[in-house]
Scaffold this active site. Structure first.
Site, short mmCIF file in Angstrom:
data_model
loop_
_atom_site.label_atom_id
_atom_site.label_comp_id
_atom_site.label_asym_id
_atom_site.label_seq_id
_atom_site.Cartn_x
_atom_site.Cartn_y
_atom_site.Cartn_z
CG ASP A 122 -3.71 9.35 7.53
OD1 ASP A 122 -2.90 8.34 7.00
OD2 ASP A 122 -4.51 9.76 7.16
CB SER A 158 -8.84 7.19 1.00
OG SER A 158 -7.88 6.16 1.40
CG HIS A 217 -5.03 9.13 3.57
ND1 HIS A 217 -5.31 8.28 4.58
CD2 HIS A 217 -5.50 8.78 2.53
CE1 HIS A 217 -5.91 7.32 4.26
NE2 HIS A 217 -6.42 7.64 3.00
#
Length: 434
Positions: free
Chosen positions: A403, A179, A406
């Site tokens: 998160d 990702s 990311h």
């Protein structure tokens, strides 16, 4: 008088020959046997000529043989260090790669305020998606958008999306990874779209990958999801097996002009986030093993595949380095802080208190050993310094998801594409130049 001059000249010649031997050991690491044999015969012949012409005394001959022996001994002593990469001046890694490129290490530097940033407005980019659009998800501060990566000893060329497309006309780029590769891919699509907003494009995205292309430029930027790069197979009895020495999907990576690989974060997963049940090396199944060691084996498999299947004159290979996570404040000097919640500014300076990551050295070692080394986009330090750049609680799922791995877009991944742009089209690089 003539004898003394001749003797002096011959001694200088002998000393020079010894120095050549030592330098050859340095620059060629371990000499092919033919070179060693040649040097030995040359030096022995030199001593014999001196003896014949000048009638050397035994003491002089012993001195010459002593010099010869000393030269060979010094050369031999350096072999283990050079072969192991421990003589620092000849230690070839991604930094040397940068030094060869333009005399500057692009990956050593700091983040500086630049009010001409970001390079695009996230609200004008239709490709970002929910997870990376932090402003749309309610992030109140915007100062994190106003930073630019500044190498310590030079400037990076400013990204020019129109120039990128012109030079990349008729060519294709492929991202392969997890990702975080999606993070970089989405960033690049936004950077290009903002440069030519009126140009016709096609964009498709699925869980397995996506493709962004411009008909006008006959070029495309594609991504294929593959978090390990090596194979994962499913066995009815044993479950999911991560085969560290096998790549069967490599045919999908062929035919592109630029490949950008990435793999690391999935290797750290535990519990319900772990996506395999067993490791396999050869015929041996292993329930658990050191993750960095497993990563090294898999990356060696990937490196071998690249060396055997990619023609470096036709395809440029990059590897997106290890991207940092921020879950322990003690790593950046705030011991009481957990995760990246509420972080609004980078770590100052060019040194990250938490130090290096073990996977960094493993990856460098693998790439350094390749026949045709991939270009390492070493993003570790620049991401370590950006504790403020993550979506945190603004990943689109409220406070249920924090998160810290990311990155918000616009944001830090844009710098990865600036580095990619510099590596492809910089002044010192002729690759893909029209």
């Amino acid at each position: 008088m003539y004898k003394k001059k001749e003797e002096t000249r011959s001694l200088i010649c002998l000393a020079f020959a010894i120095q050549i031997q030592i330098l050859l050991f340095f620059f060629f690491k371990i000499l092919p046997p033919i070179f060693i044999i040649f040097i030995k015969f040359f030096l022995r012949a030199e001593v014999a000529i001196l003896d014949e012409k000048l009638g050397l005394k035994n003491t002089r001959k012993m001195a010459l043989w002593g010099c010869l022996f000393l030269g060979q001994l010094v050369g031999l002593l350096f072999i283990p260090f050079i072969a192991c990469g421990e003589v620092h001046i000849h230690h070839v890694d991604h930094h040397t790669q940068m030094m060869e490129s333009d005399g500057c290490d692009w990956f050593l530097g700091s983040w500086v305020h630049d009010y001409s940033y970001p390079l695009y407005d996230a609200s004008d980019c239709p490709f970002i998606g929910t997870g990376f659009d932090c402003l749309k998800n309610g992030r109140p501060d915007e100062d994190y958008l106003k930073y630019r990566w500044q190498p310590s000893q030079c400037d990076l060329p400013r990204f020019n999306g129109k120039e990128f497309l012109e030079r990349f006309r008729g060519k294709r780029i492929l991202f392969v990874g997890d990702s975080l590769s999606f993070n970089q891919w989405k960033s690049l699509t936004c950077m290009l779209h903002s440069a030519v907003p009126s140009s016709n494009y096609t964009f498709t995205e699925t869980k397995a990958g996506g493709k962004f292309s411009y008909q006008e430029y006959a070029s495309s930027v594609t991504i294929k999801k593959n978090g390990f790069l090596v194979d994962v197979v499913v066995d009815e009895k044993l479950g999911r097996i991560l085969k560290l020495d096998s790549i069967s999907s490599g045919d999908q990576w062929l035919g592109f002009d630029v490949l950008v690989f990435n793999s690391f974060h999935w290797w750290t997963h535990t519990g319900r986030y772990r996506t395999w049940d067993y490791f396999q090396v050869g015929d041996e199944l292993i329930k658990e093993m050191d993750r960095v060691e497993a990563y090294k084996i898999a990356m060696a498999t990937w490196a071998k595949w690249v060396d055997e299947n990619i023609d470096p004159s036709k395809t440029r290979v990059f590897f997106q380095g290890v991207s940092a996570v921020h879950v322990m404040g003690s790593e950046w000097g705030e011991p009481g802080v957990k995760q990246c919640i509420g972080q609004t500014e980078p770590v100052e300076g060019s040194v990250y208190p938490g130090g290096r990551l073990p996977a960094e050295d493993a990856l460098r070692s693998i790439i350094r050993g390749m026949k045709n080394p991939a270009f390492l986009l070493d993003i570790t330090l620049l991401t370590q310094l950006r504790k403020d750049g993550h979506p945190s609680v603004y990943a689109g799922q409220g406070k249920a998801l924090v998160d810290c791995s990311h990155w918000c877009l616009a944001g830090v991944p844009d710098s990865w594409n600036e580095l990619l742009y510099a590596a492809l089209f910089g002044e010192a690089n002729r690759f893909l130049r029209s």
